[in-house]
Design an enzyme around this catalytic site. Structure first.
Site, PDB file in Angstrom:
ATOM      1  N   VAL A  83      23.220 -76.316  98.853  1.00 49.89           N
ATOM      2  CA  VAL A  83      22.881 -77.727  99.037  1.00 49.89           C
ATOM      3  C   VAL A  83      24.058 -78.449  99.691  1.00 49.89           C
ATOM      4  CG1 VAL A  83      21.262 -77.776  97.102  1.00 49.89           C
ATOM      5  CG2 VAL A  83      23.661 -78.345  96.709  1.00 49.89           C
ATOM      6  N   CYS A  84      23.787 -79.638 100.200  1.00 50.79           N
ATOM      7  CA  CYS A  84      24.844 -80.443 100.819  1.00 50.79           C
ATOM      8  C   CYS A  84      25.887 -80.791  99.766  1.00 50.79           C
ATOM      9  CB  CYS A  84      24.256 -81.726 101.398  1.00 50.79           C
ATOM     10  SG  CYS A  84      23.003 -81.391 102.647  1.00 50.79           S
ATOM     11  N   PRO A  85      27.161 -80.823 100.063  1.00 52.48           N
ATOM     12  CA  PRO A  85      27.770 -80.654 101.380  1.00 52.48           C
ATOM     13  C   PRO A  85      28.097 -79.203 101.730  1.00 52.48           C
ATOM     14  CG  PRO A  85      29.478 -81.244  99.848  1.00 52.48           C
ATOM     15  CD  PRO A  85      28.160 -81.203  99.061  1.00 52.48           C
TER      16      PRO A  85
END
Length: 84
Positions: A17-19
């Site tokens: 997932v981000c980041p």
């Protein structure tokens, strides 16, 4: 039929997932030469916007963002900078 893009390296970061999606993409690009093409496979929808935005901000060219199947997308980018 559209032109085939020659992929120099592929990075499968499904499950990230981000980041972290962009961090791993950036690390992969650092091992590549300017002008080479990286295909990134993600399954985190926000990454389909954040990764291309970050890539462009770093001076790379985003060639394509597209859905592969029900859960996965690909981001195809050409590393920026001067070859050689």
């Amino acid at each position: 039929m559209k032109n085939e893009i020659r992929i120099d390296k592929e990075l499968n970061i499904k499950g990230e997932v981000c980041p972290y999606t962009f961090v791993k993409t950036k690390l992969a690009l650092e091992t590549m030469k300017p002008g080479q093409v990286l295909r990134v496979i993600v399954d985190h929808l926000p990454a389909t916007e954040s990764v291309p935005k970050s890539l462009k901000g770093e001076g790379n060219e985003v060639l394509e963002v597209s859905r592969i199947n029900e859960t996965d997308w690909q981001v195809i980018a050409r590393k920026g900078g001067s070859p050689g």
